[in-house]
Design a protein around this motif. Structure first.
Motif, mmCIF file in Angstrom:
data_model
loop_
_atom_site.group_PDB
_atom_site.id
_atom_site.type_symbol
_atom_site.label_atom_id
_atom_site.label_comp_id
_atom_site.label_asym_id
_atom_site.label_seq_id
_atom_site.Cartn_x
_atom_site.Cartn_y
_atom_site.Cartn_z
ATOM 1 N N MET A 56 0.853 -1.178 0.000
ATOM 2 C CA MET A 56 0.000 0.000 0.000
ATOM 3 C C MET A 56 0.891 1.230 0.000
ATOM 4 O O MET A 56 1.816 1.328 0.792
ATOM 5 C CB MET A 56 -0.905 0.048 1.228
ATOM 6 N N HIS A 57 0.591 2.146 -0.912
ATOM 7 C CA HIS A 57 1.270 3.437 -0.937
ATOM 8 C C HIS A 57 0.378 4.387 -0.134
ATOM 9 O O HIS A 57 -0.707 4.757 -0.595
ATOM 10 C CB HIS A 57 1.434 3.944 -2.376
ATOM 11 N N PRO A 58 0.808 4.755 1.058
ATOM 12 C CA PRO A 58 -0.073 5.565 1.911
ATOM 13 C C PRO A 58 -0.280 6.969 1.364
ATOM 14 O O PRO A 58 0.613 7.546 0.754
ATOM 15 C CB PRO A 58 0.670 5.599 3.252
ATOM 16 N N HIS A 59 -1.483 7.482 1.607
ATOM 17 C CA HIS A 59 -1.774 8.868 1.249
ATOM 18 C C HIS A 59 -0.966 9.771 2.180
ATOM 19 O O HIS A 59 -0.967 9.571 3.398
ATOM 20 C CB HIS A 59 -3.265 9.185 1.401
ATOM 21 N N LYS A 60 -0.320 10.765 1.620
ATOM 22 C CA LYS A 60 0.535 11.665 2.407
ATOM 23 C C LYS A 60 -0.261 12.375 3.497
ATOM 24 O O LYS A 60 0.209 12.515 4.627
ATOM 25 C CB LYS A 60 1.218 12.678 1.470
ATOM 26 N N TYR A 61 -1.475 12.817 3.189
ATOM 27 C CA TYR A 61 -2.272 13.514 4.205
ATOM 28 C C TYR A 61 -2.617 12.592 5.379
ATOM 29 O O TYR A 61 -2.733 13.041 6.517
ATOM 30 C CB TYR A 61 -3.532 14.152 3.600
ATOM 31 N N MET A 62 -2.746 11.284 5.106
ATOM 32 C CA MET A 62 -3.010 10.326 6.188
ATOM 33 C C MET A 62 -1.769 10.151 7.067
ATOM 34 O O MET A 62 -1.877 10.090 8.288
ATOM 35 C CB MET A 62 -3.449 8.980 5.602
ATOM 36 N N VAL A 63 -0.621 10.068 6.423
ATOM 37 C CA VAL A 63 0.635 9.958 7.181
ATOM 38 C C VAL A 63 0.820 11.203 8.048
ATOM 39 O O VAL A 63 1.183 11.110 9.226
ATOM 40 C CB VAL A 63 1.841 9.743 6.235
ATOM 41 N N ASN A 64 0.562 12.379 7.473
ATOM 42 C CA ASN A 64 0.689 13.627 8.230
ATOM 43 C C ASN A 64 -0.253 13.642 9.432
ATOM 44 O O ASN A 64 0.128 14.072 10.529
ATOM 45 C CB ASN A 64 0.412 14.836 7.336
ATOM 46 N N HIS A 65 -1.469 13.154 9.231
ATOM 47 C CA HIS A 65 -2.433 13.123 10.330
ATOM 48 C C HIS A 65 -1.964 12.155 11.424
ATOM 49 O O HIS A 65 -2.055 12.467 12.621
ATOM 50 C CB HIS A 65 -3.821 12.740 9.836
ATOM 51 N N ALA A 66 -1.468 10.997 11.018
ATOM 52 C CA ALA A 66 -0.951 10.026 11.996
ATOM 53 C C ALA A 66 0.195 10.634 12.793
ATOM 54 O O ALA A 66 0.275 10.457 14.020
ATOM 55 C CB ALA A 66 -0.504 8.748 11.289
#
Length: 149
Positions: free
Chosen positions: A117-127
Motif C-alpha cells: 500500500m502506498h499511503p496517502h501523504k495527508y493520512m501519514v501527516n495526520h498520523a
C-alpha cells in the motif's frame, strides 16, 4: 465461522480472526481493523480483572521475547497498581493510514509480487500529528481521529 455481534473467542480463534484477510473485500485493511478489535478486547479483559492484573509478572514472563517495549517493568507495575486502585475503564481509539493498493516485489518476498500500500501523504501527516499529541501528553478524542485533507 464468526457471527455478527458478540463472539467469545479462545486464543486460537482470536488468532484466526485477526489473521484472516482473503474473506474480506477490503482484505488487509479489514485484517488491520480486526487486529485492533482483538487488541481492544484483550485490554478491556485485562484491565477489568483483578485476577489478571495481580498476575501480570507471570503473564509477562510467559510472553517474554514475543514483543518489544520501551516501558520498564517498574512503569508497568505502576500502571497495574493504578488500575487495581480504581479499576477504571479505558477509552481506546484507533487510527489507520489508508492509501492505494499495488502489487510489487518486496524486500521480504523478492521472488514474487506482494500486495503493498502506498499511503496517502495527508493520512501519514495526520498520523504524525496524533503521535505528537500523545507524546506531549494530550488526551485524544473522537474528533482528533477525523482526517482533514
Amino acid at each position: 465461522t464468526f457471527n455478527e455481534g458478540y463472539n467469545l473467542l479462545n486464543g486460537n480463534m482470536a488468532l484466526a480472526y485477526c489473521r484472516e484477510r482473503k474473506s474480506w473485500a477490503d482484505g488487509d485493511m479489514r485484517r488491520n481493523e480486526n487486529q485492533q478489535l482483538i487488541m481492544e478486547a484483550i485490554i478491556k479483559k485485562a484491565t477489568s480483572s483483578s485476577a489478571i492484573l495481580t498476575n501480570y509478572t507471570g503473564i509477562l514472563e510467559s510472553i517474554q521475547g514475543m514483543f518489544k517495549t520501551n516501558v520498564s517493568m517498574e512503569e508497568i507495575g505502576e500502571l497495574v497498581k493504578m488500575q487495581l486502585s480504581d479499576m477504571a475503564s479505558w477509552s481506546i481509539l484507533a487510527f489507520s493510514v489508508t492509501g492505494e493498493g499495488d502489487s510489487q516485489k518486496t524486500y521480504s518476498a523478492p521472488g514474487h509480487k506482494s500486495y503493498v500500500m502506498h499511503p496517502h501523504k495527508y493520512m501519514v501527516n495526520h498520523a504524525q500529528t496524533l503521535i505528537e499529541k500523545v507524546i506531549s501528553g494530550q488526551i485524544l478524542t473522537d474528533a482528533d481521529m477525523k482526517v482533514k485533507k
